[in-house]
Scaffold this motif. Structure first.
Motif, short mmCIF file in Angstrom:
data_model
loop_
_atom_site.label_atom_id
_atom_site.label_comp_id
_atom_site.label_asym_id
_atom_site.label_seq_id
_atom_site.Cartn_x
_atom_site.Cartn_y
_atom_site.Cartn_z
N ASN A 512 6.65 -2.95 -9.66
CA ASN A 512 5.24 -2.74 -10.03
C ASN A 512 4.31 -3.23 -8.94
O ASN A 512 3.33 -2.56 -8.58
N GLU A 513 4.63 -4.40 -8.41
CA GLU A 513 3.76 -4.98 -7.40
C GLU A 513 3.70 -4.09 -6.16
O GLU A 513 2.63 -3.80 -5.63
N PHE A 514 4.87 -3.69 -5.70
CA PHE A 514 4.91 -2.88 -4.48
C PHE A 514 4.22 -1.54 -4.69
O PHE A 514 3.51 -1.05 -3.80
N SER A 515 4.44 -0.94 -5.85
CA SER A 515 3.80 0.37 -6.03
C SER A 515 2.29 0.20 -6.14
O SER A 515 1.54 1.04 -5.66
N ALA A 516 1.83 -0.92 -6.74
CA ALA A 516 0.38 -1.14 -6.80
C ALA A 516 -0.20 -1.29 -5.40
O ALA A 516 -1.25 -0.71 -5.08
N VAL A 517 0.47 -2.05 -4.55
CA VAL A 517 -0.02 -2.25 -3.18
C VAL A 517 0.02 -0.93 -2.42
O VAL A 517 -0.91 -0.58 -1.67
N ALA A 518 1.11 -0.17 -2.61
CA ALA A 518 1.23 1.11 -1.89
C ALA A 518 0.12 2.06 -2.32
O ALA A 518 -0.44 2.80 -1.51
N THR A 519 -0.20 2.03 -3.61
CA THR A 519 -1.27 2.91 -4.09
C THR A 519 -2.62 2.48 -3.55
O THR A 519 -3.46 3.31 -3.19
N ALA A 520 -2.84 1.17 -3.48
CA ALA A 520 -4.15 0.69 -3.04
C ALA A 520 -4.36 0.87 -1.55
O ALA A 520 -5.49 0.98 -1.08
N HIS A 521 -3.27 0.88 -0.78
CA HIS A 521 -3.40 0.99 0.68
C HIS A 521 -2.46 2.07 1.18
O HIS A 521 -1.44 1.78 1.80
#
Lengths: 564, 214
Positions: A512-521
């Motif tokens: 979840n964390e990685f996909s959130a960061v990938a989506t934000a940047h």
């Protein structure tokens, strides 16, 4: 596999080179002593045990030479500083100096075992051939030149002695036993269990290395390993003359062979170890001199859960992010130096460490600073050491993960990043930081809590509240904590930490964390930095691979291993 | 009032508690050995620490190795070497089970519990460190007659001195016994809403669902 090669090619190369040199030395000298004519007669008595002993001795010399170098930490710092042009991956290997030191120690142990066993056989065979009266070549050779000249082959000159007696009455034997016992004590007291629980035992026993090196240098002085002298070899080569030694009757007069003469191999250990010993002596003198530099303690803060913060100042002290220092407090223990990670940023006008009570020395120092009788104890500092973690500033987006006690270097990193951000430092490429803090309970890290709170406040005041996004994960939660948090879900600040960011319970779900960061940047290069356990490193590495896009214009995660 | 659901990103896996004094609790294991704000290496012996780990298994192993060399090489007096092998193996077995620390918990060695049962049977003979010191010294003496095993004698002598010092300090060997771990059944109880306490205000009736727009 390719990834492993890229990350580990340099240490693999160093180890391969070291092993290669060991193998070469062993094989070369083994063959020399096993086949050279000069030692033909010696081999008659000793067999191949001679070659085993000498080959292992060469390896022992080589490794004894190397073993002092990885522990010269000032020398390593100097190398690190002068080789700033070298690639950072190469300089980072200097951080693995203790691993290399242990590897060398294991090799020393193996070679000592081989050397000792070979010499046990040698002594037994020397003794047997001295006592044999069967006219065999070995017994004849043993009787040669027993008249007080120095040309003998067999060092045992008496018929009624034992190898044990010979050992303890000869220089190499006695020094050999002493340094082997010293080595055994050093190695057994360096086991991890003892280092962690009885550090003083390890530290004081390890100083037996002085006896080890002194004994090593003296060990070969007596020249008991004999080979035929050059002159004798030229005139009376064993190929021709060996057979005549056995027939001691009138037939032996018509040839020109006379008795062979022998000489000892000169001691050579000192040639190998002299330079490292001098370097090490210089290192200790340097440590002592640096420790005499005055350290001014500018501030002492007692944090909850027995954590002591010391802010200090020392002339000429320049630190970088992620480095550590050694601290000594003469009033507690004159000889003990303990390492602590620096928790201040280079931009601060002081340097600080946070000392937590975890053993006798740390408890004593915390008590001493609490009571301050009669005044603040004097502190000596050596350092800073360690490769700086400048990589953190090179990434546009940084994910910093600190687990448990691994959060301490991040104090330095976060402060430094904040200073650089404030000053609009051009070398800082970071625009956004995600900080994950995993710990069982925040008790001992309340000071880090305060740091985050003050950073939070400063960011709000500067209007840059979204520069740092941090999450705290309490992995040691129980029913009551969780229930309490659930009931206070709607409050503005978190009940556990008092920070604006809410505490989560359990371990983070990295997907979840990685996909959130990938989506934000979606277009950035993200650097992932970890200070924590190996298992976590593996799962983070997997996530990095999983969420990095192949398209170079899209998001990419780079996992930086062992940066701290 | 029913508590709001916990955020979805929380991983609700219950984690067994790590033992106190667990040597795996400090990281990184492979990285530079320095403290992250605390000392990684605890400097002095903590109160209640036992001397048993200070006599590593390597010390009797030296005796065994020396014995093997002499027996294989058929040195003069190899009978002493055969004895040394037997004595060394006996001491290795005696030393293998780690003693329990007085304070905190101790990591067991792999497969230790079988030997613990055997060592416990001998009661005072194995528990008391004075007796262990004498045993080590006595077993060391015959090995001193042969060069190959003299190193073993020296090592056992050192072990004997360590035990003597520990005995003077009043330590003794206590077996490590496994305590049954209570696994807290956290995830089952958390699903049940808290029962109303006596005298508490009864929960209000849930609000009617908003009418769906047709």
């Amino acid at each position: 596999m390719g990834n492993w090669v890229v990350n580990h090619w340099f240490p693999a190369l160093v180890i391969a080179a070291w092993l290669g040199i060991n193998v070469f030395l062993f094989v070369y000298y083994f063959l020399m002593f096993d086949m050279d004519e000069k030692f033909y007669y010696t081999r008659e008595i000793l067999g191949s045990a001679l070659a085993w002993a000498r080959a292992s001795a060469k390896c022992l010399n080589f490794n004894s030479m190397l073993i002092l170098l990885p522990v010269c930490r000032n020398l390593l710092s100097f190398l690190r500083g002068t080789c700033s042009l070298c690639r950072r991956t190469m300089r980072k290997q200097l951080d693995h100096n203790l691993t290399f030191h242990k590897l060398l120690a294991y090799m020393l142990a193996i070679m000592t075992a081989v050397h000792t066993i070979a010499h046990l056989f040698n002594l037994e065979r020397y003794n047997d051939s001295q006592q044999a009266a069967d006219g065999s070549l070995s017994s004849v050779l043993s009787d040669l030149h027993q008249d007080g000249s120095d040309k003998w082959l067999n060092p045992i000159h008496s018929n009624s002695t034992t190898p044990a007696y010979v050992t303890f009455t000869s220089i190499p034997g006695l020094t050999g036993v002493i340094i082997t016992v010293a080595l055994i004590l050093m190695i057994t007291s360096s086991m991890e269990f003892i280092r962690r629980s009885y550090f003083e035992v390890f530290w004081y026993t390890h100083h037996l290395f002085i006896i080890y090196f002194a004994g090593l240098v003296i060990h070969g002085i007596a020249g008991l390993v004999r080979g035929q002298t050059e002159e004798s070899l030229k005139k009376y080569s064993p190929q021709h003359c060996a057979q005549y030694l056995v027939y001691r009757d009138g037939r032996s007069t018509h040839h020109h062979c006379k008795e062979p003469e022998f000489g000892g191999i000169p001691a050579e250990s000192w040639k190998w170890v002299l330079a490292p010993i001098l370097l090490y002596v210089f290192e200790r003198v340097l440590r002592f001199w640096r420790s005499r530099q005055r350290v001014v303690i500018t501030k002492v803060v007692m944090h909850p859960s027995k954590v002591l913060e010391l802010q200090m100042h020392k002339k000429g002290f320049n630190m970088e992010v992620g480095q550590y220092i050694f601290i000594n407090c003469p009033s507690i223990s004159v000889l003990e130096w303990h390492p602590f990670t620096l928790t201040s940023a280079p931009e601060d006008n002081f340097f600080s460490v946070h000392i937590r009570a975890a053993g006798d020395w740390t408890e004593n120092i915390i008590d001493a600073f609490q009571q301050q009788k009669p005044k603040i104890p004097r502190i000596e500092v050596d350092g800073p050491f360690g490769t700086a973690s400048e990589d953190v500033f090179q990434y546009e987006v940084a994910m910093l993960i600190g687990a448990g006690i691994g959060v301490t270097p991040f104090a330095s990193v976060l402060k430094s990043i904040w200073y650089k951000f404030q000053q609009a430092d051009q070398s800082l490429k970071t625009k956004k930081i995600y900080f994950y803090w995993l710990c069982r309970d925040t008790g001992a890290f309340a000071w880090f809590n305060d740091l985050l709170a003050s950073l939070e406040q400063e960011m709000e005041e500067s209007g840059k509240a979204d520069f740092l996004n941090y999450r705290l994960f309490l992995t040691g939660w129980n029913n009551s904590i969780a229930g309490h948090a659930v009931l206070n879900f709607d409050t503005v600040t978190d009940v556990v930490t008092g920070l604006k960011q809410k505490t989560s319970f359990g371990r983070p779900m990295w997907n979840n964390e990685f996909s959130a960061v990938a989506t934000a940047h979606p277009k950035s290069v993200v650097g992932v930095f970890l200070c924590g356990p190996e298992a976590l490193a593996k799962s983070l590495q997997k996530c990095c691979h999983q969420y990095s896009m192949l398209d170079p214009r899209k998001v990419k995660f780079y996992f930086n291993k062992e940066n701290f | 009032m029913r508590p709001a659901p916990l955020p979805a990103s929380v991983g609700l896996r219950p984690r067994p508690r790590q033992e106190e004094g667990c040597v795996r609790c400090t990281w990184p294991r492979r990285g530079p050995r320095r403290a992250r704000g605390r000392v990684l290496r605890r400097p002095q012996a903590r109160p209640g620490a036992s001397a048993s780990p200070l006599t590593p298994r390597a010390l009797p192993a030296v005796l065994v190795a020396g014995g093997i060399v002499a027996v294989v090489g058929q040195f003069k007096g190899w009978q002493f070497a055969a004895y040394s092998i037997a004595a060394g193996v006996l001491i290795c077995l005696l030393e293998y089970p780690r003693g329990r620390r007085k304070k905190g918990s101790t990591m067991e060695r792999w497969g230790q519990k079988y030997l613990t049962a055997v060592v416990k049977v001998f009661g005072l003979l194995t528990r008391n460190y004075y007796i262990r010191a004498i045993l080590h010294a006595a077993l060391a003496v015959p090995a001193g007659f042969l060069l190959a095993t003299i190193l073993g004698t020296a090592c056992l002598g050192i072990a004997s001195v360590i035990y003597l010092l520990a005995a003077v300090r009043g330590e003794e060997w206590q077996p490590i016994e496994q305590k049954p771990q209570e696994r807290s059944q956290v995830w089952t109880t958390i699903k049940q809403p808290p029962a109303a306490a006596e005298g508490a205000v009864p929960a209000p009736a849930p609000a009617p669902a908003p009418a769906l727009a047709e």
